[in-house]
Design an enzyme around this catalytic site. Structure first.
Site, PDB file in Angstrom:
ATOM      1  CG  ASN A 218      -0.185  -0.133   2.497  1.00 36.83           C
ATOM      2  OD1 ASN A 218       0.601   0.740   2.842  1.00 36.83           O
ATOM      3  ND2 ASN A 218      -0.394  -1.231   3.218  1.00 36.83           N
ATOM      4  CE  LYS A 297       9.875 -11.118 -14.365  1.00 39.77           C
ATOM      5  NZ  LYS A 297      10.663 -10.428 -15.375  1.00 39.77           N
ATOM      6  CG  PHE A 337      -3.091   5.210  13.331  1.00 39.14           C
ATOM      7  CD1 PHE A 337      -2.276   4.976  14.426  1.00 39.14           C
ATOM      8  CD2 PHE A 337      -2.960   6.424  12.657  1.00 39.14           C
ATOM      9  CE1 PHE A 337      -1.356   5.925  14.848  1.00 39.14           C
ATOM     10  CE2 PHE A 337      -2.047   7.376  13.066  1.00 39.14           C
ATOM     11  CZ  PHE A 337      -1.243   7.130  14.163  1.00 39.14           C
ATOM     12  CE  LYS A 351     -10.963  -0.274  11.021  1.00 40.63           C
ATOM     13  NZ  LYS A 351     -10.282   0.321   9.885  1.00 40.63           N
ATOM     14  CE  LYS A 355      -8.680  -3.320  13.602  1.00 43.20           C
ATOM     15  NZ  LYS A 355      -7.619  -3.732  12.677  1.00 43.20           N
TER      16      LYS A 355
HETATM   17  O1  PMT Z   1       2.915   5.953   6.653  1.00 43.21           O
HETATM   18  P1  PMT Z   1       2.350   7.296   6.224  1.00 43.21           P
HETATM   19  O2  PMT Z   1       2.566   7.563   4.760  1.00 43.21           O
HETATM   20  O3  PMT Z   1       2.861   8.411   7.105  1.00 43.21           O
HETATM   21  O4  PMT Z   1       0.751   7.239   6.399  1.00 43.21           O
HETATM   22  C1  PMT Z   1       0.201   7.170   7.664  1.00 43.21           C
HETATM   23  C2  PMT Z   1      -0.979   6.179   7.707  1.00 43.21           C
HETATM   24  C3  PMT Z   1      -2.091   6.654   6.777  1.00 43.21           C
HETATM   25  C4  PMT Z   1      -0.511   4.791   7.280  1.00 43.21           C
HETATM   26  C5  PMT Z   1      -1.450   6.141   9.198  1.00 43.21           C
HETATM   27  O5  PMT Z   1      -1.873   7.428   9.573  1.00 43.21           O
HETATM   28  C6  PMT Z   1      -2.577   5.132   9.379  1.00 43.21           C
HETATM   29  O6  PMT Z   1      -3.743   5.423   9.197  1.00 43.21           O
HETATM   30  N1  PMT Z   1      -2.188   3.897   9.789  1.00 43.21           N
HETATM   31  C7  PMT Z   1      -3.128   2.765   9.909  1.00 43.21           C
HETATM   32  C8  PMT Z   1      -3.347   2.155   8.564  1.00 43.21           C
HETATM   33  C9  PMT Z   1      -4.306   0.980   8.627  1.00 43.21           C
HETATM   34  O7  PMT Z   1      -3.924  -0.109   8.284  1.00 43.21           O
HETATM   35  O8  PMT Z   1      -5.495   1.252   9.122  1.00 43.21           O
HETATM   36  P2  PMT Z   1      -6.703   0.157   9.315  1.00 43.21           P
HETATM   37  O9  PMT Z   1      -7.894   0.977   9.638  1.00 43.21           O
HETATM   38  O10 PMT Z   1      -6.766  -0.734   8.164  1.00 43.21           O
HETATM   39  O11 PMT Z   1      -6.232  -0.685  10.563  1.00 43.21           O
HETATM   40  C10 PMT Z   1      -6.650  -0.357  11.880  1.00 43.21           C
HETATM   41  C11 PMT Z   1      -5.557  -0.642  12.870  1.00 43.21           C
HETATM   42  O12 PMT Z   1      -5.254  -2.045  12.896  1.00 43.21           O
HETATM   43  C12 PMT Z   1      -4.247   0.059  12.598  1.00 43.21           C
HETATM   44  O13 PMT Z   1      -3.723   0.476  13.834  1.00 43.21           O
HETATM   45  C13 PMT Z   1      -3.366  -1.021  11.982  1.00 43.21           C
HETATM   46  O14 PMT Z   1      -1.988  -0.820  12.270  1.00 43.21           O
HETATM   47  C14 PMT Z   1      -3.896  -2.263  12.675  1.00 43.21           C
HETATM   48  N2  PMT Z   1      -3.786  -3.473  11.859  1.00 43.21           N
HETATM   49  C15 PMT Z   1      -4.474  -3.601  10.709  1.00 43.21           C
HETATM   50  C16 PMT Z   1      -4.415  -4.785   9.993  1.00 43.21           C
HETATM   51  C17 PMT Z   1      -3.590  -5.827  10.483  1.00 43.21           C
HETATM   52  N3  PMT Z   1      -3.504  -6.949   9.832  1.00 43.21           N
HETATM   53  N4  PMT Z   1      -2.910  -5.651  11.619  1.00 43.21           N
HETATM   54  C18 PMT Z   1      -2.989  -4.505  12.317  1.00 43.21           C
HETATM   55  O15 PMT Z   1      -2.341  -4.367  13.361  1.00 43.21           O
END
Ligand code: PMT
Length: 410
Positions: A218, A297, A337, A351, A355
């Site tokens: 991503n 590949k 986040f 969340k 979570k």
């Molecule tokens: O890295 P930058 O370019 O500075 O951008 C910052 C950001 C946009 C990445 C950051 O601000 C952000 O939003 N990070 C969380 C991205 C994300 O995966 O969000 P989510 O809503 O899909 O996940 C929710 C939470 O679960 C997040 O804390 C994530 O880290 C966590 N997660 C998600 C999926 C997974 N398999 N494991 C996790 O721990």
């Protein structure tokens, strides 16, 4: 030596909030000196501020016979001059160089950066004269913490309410950081309020291999996570940064654990989570990975490979945050986040619960927002509070997140 903030208080009902501002600045390790207009003393007695600051409170130009040029000594002592609340009248005077009392004379004499937090009736705020004065001051480099909208003490609803105290304090810290380092970075951070704490931060994207040359990923740049790690370190924490592949230089003093995939990120976090007092999961972990990662590949010209490429089977990645937070102990504070393109707050609240997080930093993504940017606009969501923050640098946001975490832990 602690930096000195000269706090100017002018005559409006929000003057009572200046007491909280003093406390907040002191908690941030700053020395606060207070100068009030005579009108402000009708709302709050100078004794309140003398008791809080243990310093004389300056009001009249000629009040201190031992210091006949009081406005100059006050101006010279200031590393930053914050006027909060600041009335339309004082904004107008400063914009036009009118110096007819101690506060405005000091403002004219002060070469330290000036930060103004306006507070007034909505019609006074919207008046052309006030708007012109605000623009004039902004064009001269004066910083503002803009007034909020809401119910005003005068009975009107609209813009004019003093900004939230924590916003004013954050802006003051930023201003001090900028004036000392010129770069708004963590070098100027005077807070050591995370000393003795272990902080785990995840950052960046994960890459989920398809074959020897391709992967699913991503747009995360890691800037948010690196800002968090740098801020925690600047505030005295011992920091472990589990980072997906990014092209950033890690903040000095931080232990970096580089990983590539979501499974590797989980494994690394499992090693460090139990000893973390605060864990912040800012990484954009891929929610799924190819069920098979080919070591060679895949070739488009080979029918079997082309078929494998066009029908990549995915399996879900573990949710690192949810897995670890499910077993957190009461000493630990977990921040996640929520990166959303719509229904931001509803999704963030969901969340927070599912979570097992203590805080969710809700940010909108897509359409040029958040991913890869130096700034971000977020809302901090806990079980009991929601703070909508203005757009700010990721370093500032990182500090706001740790301020909020400490508030919850205390
Ligand atoms: O890295 P930058 O370019 O500075 O951008 C910052 C950001 C946009 C990445 C950051 O601000 C952000 O939003 N990070 C969380 C991205 C994300 O995966 O969000 P989510 O809503 O899909 O996940 C929710 C939470 O679960 C997040 O804390 C994530 O880290 C966590 N997660 C998600 C999926 C997974 N398999 N494991 C996790 O721990």
């Amino acid at each position: 030596m602690a930096s000195t903030v000269l706090l100017g208080i002018t005559g409006c009902i929000a003057a009572y909030k200046a007491a909280e501002i003093v406390r907040g600045l002191q908690k941030a390790g700053l020395r606060v000196k207070v100068v009030m207009t005579e009108h402000a003393t009708h709302f709050v007695d100078p004794l309140t501020f003398r008791s809080l600051t243990h310093e004389p409170v300056a009001v009249g130009l000629f009040d201190d016979p031992s210091d006949p040029i009081h406005h100059i000594s006050l101006a010279d002592e200031a590393d930053a001059f914050l006027i909060a609340p600041c009335t339309a009248n004082v904004i107008a005077k400063i914009a036009h160089g009118i110096a007819d009392d101690l506060l405005t004379t000091t403002a004219l004499a002060c070469t330290a950066p000036l930060l103004i937090a306006p507070a007034m009736n909505v019609h006074m705020y919207e008046a052309s004269a006030t708007q012109d004065n605000l623009s004039l001051l902004k064009s001269r480099g004066v910083a503002f913490v803009d007034a909020d909208e809401g119910y005003l003490a005068c009975g009107y609803t609209g813009k004019g309410r003093l900004a939230a105290v924590d916003e004013i304090i954050a802006a003051t810290l930023t201003l001090l950081g900028e004036s000392r380092s010129g770069n708004n970075d963590n070098d100027a951070c005077s807070l050591r309020d995370l000393t003795g704490l272990s902080v785990l931060v995840t950052a960046g994207p994960t890459q989920e291999p398809i074959d020897a040359v391709r992967f699913l990923s991503n747009y995360s740049s890691g800037k948010m996570g690196y800002a968090l790690a740098g801020a925690a370190c600047a505030r005295g924490a011992s920091v472990t940064l589990v980072s997906g592949p990014v092209s950033l230089t890690p903040p000095s003093g931080v232990d970096v654990v580089p990983v590539q995939t979501g499974m590797e990120m989980l494994e690394a976090c499992q090693k460090f989570f139990s000893r973390a007092d605060i864990a912040v999961f800012s990484a954009a972990v891929a929610d799924a990975r190819p069920a098979v990662a080919f070591e060679r590949k895949l070739k488009k010209g080979v029918a079997e490979d082309a078929a494998a490429l066009s029908e990549i089977k995915l399996v879900p990645n573990p949710d690192i945050l949810a897995t670890l937070a499910a077993n957190k102990d009461p000493r630990q504070t977990v921040v996640g986040f929520a990166a959303e393109t719509d229904d931001l707050l509803d999704n963030a609240r969901r969340k927070l619960q599912c979570k097992h997080a203590d805080v969710i930093v809700a940010n909108l993504v897509g359409a040029g927002k958040a991913f890869g940017k130096d700034t971000n606009q977020a809302t901090l969501v806990s079980a009991t509070e929601e703070h909508i923050l203005p757009d700010m640098s990721k370093v500032q946001l990182a500090h706001r997140i740790f301020d909020f975490v400490l508030q919850i832990r205390n």
